[in-house]
Every structure is written in structure tokens, then in C-alpha cells.
Motif scaffolding. Structure first.
Motif, mmCIF file in Angstrom:
data_model
loop_
_atom_site.group_PDB
_atom_site.id
_atom_site.type_symbol
_atom_site.label_atom_id
_atom_site.label_comp_id
_atom_site.label_asym_id
_atom_site.label_seq_id
_atom_site.Cartn_x
_atom_site.Cartn_y
_atom_site.Cartn_z
ATOM 1 N N LEU A 74 0.689 -1.095 0.043
ATOM 2 C CA LEU A 74 0.064 -0.002 -0.149
ATOM 3 C C LEU A 74 0.908 1.296 -0.026
ATOM 4 N N LEU A 75 1.794 1.078 0.839
ATOM 5 C CA LEU A 75 2.655 2.380 1.240
ATOM 6 C C LEU A 75 3.567 2.523 -0.227
ATOM 7 N N ALA A 76 4.038 1.240 -0.885
ATOM 8 C CA ALA A 76 4.872 1.473 -2.109
ATOM 9 C C ALA A 76 4.082 2.075 -3.172
ATOM 10 N N GLU A 77 2.854 1.880 -3.246
ATOM 11 C CA GLU A 77 2.020 2.317 -4.704
ATOM 12 C C GLU A 77 1.743 3.819 -4.052
ATOM 13 N N ALA A 92 9.206 2.227 1.153
ATOM 14 C CA ALA A 92 8.230 1.688 2.154
ATOM 15 C C ALA A 92 8.806 0.892 3.097
ATOM 16 N N ILE A 93 9.661 -0.022 2.908
ATOM 17 C CA ILE A 93 10.219 -0.762 3.909
ATOM 18 C C ILE A 93 11.026 -0.140 4.895
ATOM 19 N N LYS A 111 9.656 -13.817 -1.991
ATOM 20 C CA LYS A 111 10.468 -12.748 -1.535
ATOM 21 C C LYS A 111 9.594 -11.320 -1.185
ATOM 22 N N LYS A 112 8.331 -11.888 -0.852
ATOM 23 C CA LYS A 112 7.290 -10.611 -0.728
ATOM 24 C C LYS A 112 7.546 -9.864 0.797
ATOM 25 N N ALA A 113 7.557 -8.651 0.666
ATOM 26 C CA ALA A 113 7.723 -7.969 1.953
ATOM 27 C C ALA A 113 6.454 -7.789 2.653
ATOM 28 N N GLU A 114 6.423 -8.079 4.053
ATOM 29 C CA GLU A 114 5.138 -7.926 4.749
ATOM 30 C C GLU A 114 5.622 -7.658 6.082
ATOM 31 N N LEU A 115 4.442 -7.079 6.640
ATOM 32 C CA LEU A 115 4.692 -6.906 8.159
ATOM 33 C C LEU A 115 4.502 -8.280 9.020
ATOM 34 N N ASP A 116 5.159 -8.246 10.127
ATOM 35 C CA ASP A 116 5.194 -9.638 10.791
ATOM 36 C C ASP A 116 3.850 -9.654 11.440
ATOM 37 N N ALA A 117 2.856 -8.918 11.516
ATOM 38 C CA ALA A 117 1.625 -8.991 12.101
ATOM 39 C C ALA A 117 0.614 -7.876 11.522
#
Length: 359
Positions: A74-77, A92-93, A111-117
């Protein structure tokens, strides 16, 4: 008594036909033991999710919030909307890490970047973070502030809990109770078959056999909004209270809805504006309603009796009381839901203005 207290209580009696709108881990309708008998139950989480789906129909995209692990995307967009030449994901990361959140790379998802929660974030917070990232800001406190400011009405209503950084938490301005049936229930089972349309004519058997568990009930539903808490975070608390009330009245969880077509509207709605404390009337049904001629009318009568007893013995009479539906005339003058929602918004605005003048 603290005169800054202001609460809106919503009491709903709603009859639901054979249905399974909220299931447990075995697929059975959720239940609870209350007053020594088994009651139908719909969790607060299920109804809040339905309310958030309703918000999408009546609020703009910019006013809504999202709860997801996929906040990096979302933030990258948003970053690339501001400057398409930048590496949106990398920035974004970096921004989310500076803000105090933990980002992980999921190898199983390419290798998709996601939050841990799961993280609850408003559109305004995404925009603020994106602007900081594009501007090349290096101050961690600025990113953290962007995640704390402008929470959006959903975060203000339902709260946010961040285990990694409690400073990003929000106390919920609303509370939604688990809905319970006003009477005892017993689950039933529907045995069903599905026919294979392309089966040979000499094959008379079913293509599929199965069972689904269901019950039917008259529910007591309750929610409350702490308007004084809500006012801290939104500019238009009276409008948000109205939207919350409308969603609570009309939204319904969608479990097995295609199977049972169980969408109903309330039998009665009782809304109170209080300046002392919230009051849940579930005690009216600690003794299960007994009836052979339906539960709705008897349940509404119980609400009236219990409310009157509570007002005589324990709490103040509401500052304002609004109602829709037959049977609650002793507690208020009844009008349509639309009229009552308009009155609710105006009354909350009036009381907030008076409180502001007194400060």
C-alpha cells in the motif's frame, strides 16, 4: 459526576431465521451458556467486520482504514504516485522500519515484503508516510508521529494494538458485545444432496451428500460509543456516531448467507444518549424467555421492564432516548430509523457544543 462523559448506547432486538451466520472451528453455529441455558451467539468480531464492510458503502475511500500485513505494498503504491521514478518498495520498507514496525521477507511468496503482524492503518497515515519517504526524511520520530496522527474514524472507533510498539496503540472509543439469543436454542441439521447435471440417466445417486448445522433465534445486540474519547481523534464525532449506529443497525455477518438467505432487519431499536455510564441490558435475559408464540414481542417487553428497573434503582434516566419498532413506547417516542439517526446526530452535536462552551 464528570460532565465530560458522553455515551451512546445501542440496543437491538433482531430475529434471525434458520442460519449459521457465525461458525466455530468445527463449522457449528457459535453458542454460549448464559443463565444456565445454551444460547445462540454471534461474536463481536463478526459483527464489527460486517460493520466495516458497511462503512465501505457509505464512506469515501480516503476516509477508510485497512487492516493488513500487506502495508508495504500500500505504501509503495502511494510513494510511486508521488514520484514514479523511485523504488517504492525499498522506501516503504525503510519508512515502516523507521516508524517502529517489523518487516519480514516471505520466501514462500516470492520474497514478498510484509509486516510480521496485522496492522491497522488509515489512508491519511499512508499518505503522510509516503510524503516523508519521498522527501528523504531520516528522523525516526517523524515517521512514528505519522503513524500516530490522523488515525481515521475506524481506528478511533475500534482501536489499534501494536505489540512491537505500544506507543502506536489506540484505545477503542466503541465496544460491541457478543450478541446472544434471548432464549435457549437447540441446533438442528440440514441433510442436503447435490445432483450431478451430467451424470448418466441410469445413475440415480447424488453427486454430493452433506449436512450443515444451523439454529434460529431472537438476538439481543448491544454496542456503545464513548463520544468523549472519539472526539479526541475525529473532527466530526456526531457524524461518525451516526454512521456507527447505522452500520450496527443494518449490517449483518454473511456466514452461510447463500445457503439460508437469512438477512433480516431489527424488530426494535432503542438508542440512548447518556452522561453517566454505558448500560448493557443483557441482564434482562439472564432468565431465558419462554414462549410458544415467538420470542420477539416478549423480548422487547423484557427490555422495557429491565430498563425501567435500572433507571429506578441504579443509573440515571438517559439524557435522550430514541426508538424504532413496536413495543418500546414506554421508553421513548418511536420514529423511523432514518428520523432517529438524524436526531441522534443533532443531539450529540448539541451536547458536545454545550460541553465546549462550559470548558
Amino acid at each position: 459526576m464528570d460532565k465530560n462523559r458522553l455515551f451512546v448506547d445501542l440496543h437491538v432486538i433482531q430475529t434471525v431465521p434458520p442460519s449459521c451466520i457465525n461458525r466455530d472451528d468445527t463449522g457449528s453455529p457459535k453458542t454460549a451458556i448464559y443463565g444456565g441455558t445454551t444460547r445462540a451467539r454471534v461474536s463481536s468480531q463478526a459483527w464489527k467486520h460486517a460493520m466495516r464492510e458497511y462503512f465501505k458503502e457509505v464512506m469515501t475511500e480516503e476516509e477508510l482504514s485497512k487492516r493488513s500485513k500487506r502495508v508495504v505494498g500500500l505504501l509503495a503504491e502511494e510513494i510511486q504516485k508521488l514520484n514514479s521514478g523511485l523504488n517504492g518498495e525499498k522506501l516503504a520498507i525503510d519508512a515502516l522500519t523507521k516508524a517502529g514496525l517489523k518487516v519480514k521477507i516471505d520466501e514462500k511468496k516470492g520474497k514478498k515484503a510484509e509486516l510480521d503482524a496485522l496492522f491497522f492503518i488509515s489512508s491519511a497515515q499512508i499518505q503522510a508516510l509516503a510524503q516523508l519517504a519521498v522527501d528523504g526524511c531520516e528522523e525516526k520520530e517523524s515517521f512514528k508521529k505519522a503513524l500516530k496522527d490522523i488515525p481515521g474514524f475506524e481506528i478511533a472507533l475500534f482501536g489499534r494494538m501494536v505489540a512491537a510498539d505500544p506507543s502506536l496503540n489506540y484505545d477503542a472509543a466503541s465496544q460491541v458485545a457478543h450478541s446472544i439469543s434471548t432464549h435457549a436454542v437447540h441446533s438442528e441439521y440440514d441433510y442436503f444432496t447435490a445432483v450431478d447435471d451430467l451424470a448418466p440417466e441410469d445413475n440415480a445417486g447424488a453427486g454430493h451428500l452433506g449436512t450443515v448445522e444451523f439454529n434460529s433465534s431472537t438476538l439481543y445486540r448491544y454496542a456503545t460509543v464513548n463520544v468523549s474519547e472519539l472526539k479526541k481523534w475525529v473532527k466530526n464525532p456526531e457524524q461518525i456516531v451516526r454512521v456507527f449506529a447505522e452500520a450496527f443497525i443494518y449490517a449483518m455477518p454473511t456466514g452461510k448467507q447463500n445457503t439460508f438467505a437469512n438477512r433480516t432487519v431489527p424488530d426494535a431499536v432503542y438508542i440512548t444518549i447518556r452522561e453517566d455510564q454505558p448500560v448493557n441490558f443483557s441482564g434482562a435475559f439472564e432468565e431465558a424467555v419462554m414462549s410458544r408464540n415467538g420470542y420477539s414481542k416478549a423480548s422487547i417487553e423484557r427490555i422495557q421492564e429491565y430498563a425501567e428497573k435500572s433507571y429506578r434503582n441504579f443509573v440515571e434516566i438517559p439524557t435522550y432516548a430514541l426508538g424504532t419498532g413496536e413495543g418500546i413506547e414506554r421508553l421513548c417516542v418511536t420514529k423511523s430509523v432514518k428520523e432517529n439517526l438524524e436526531t441522534l446526530e443533532n443531539c450529540v452535536r448539541e451536547l458536545l457544543d454545550k460541553a465546549g462552551e462550559a470548558e
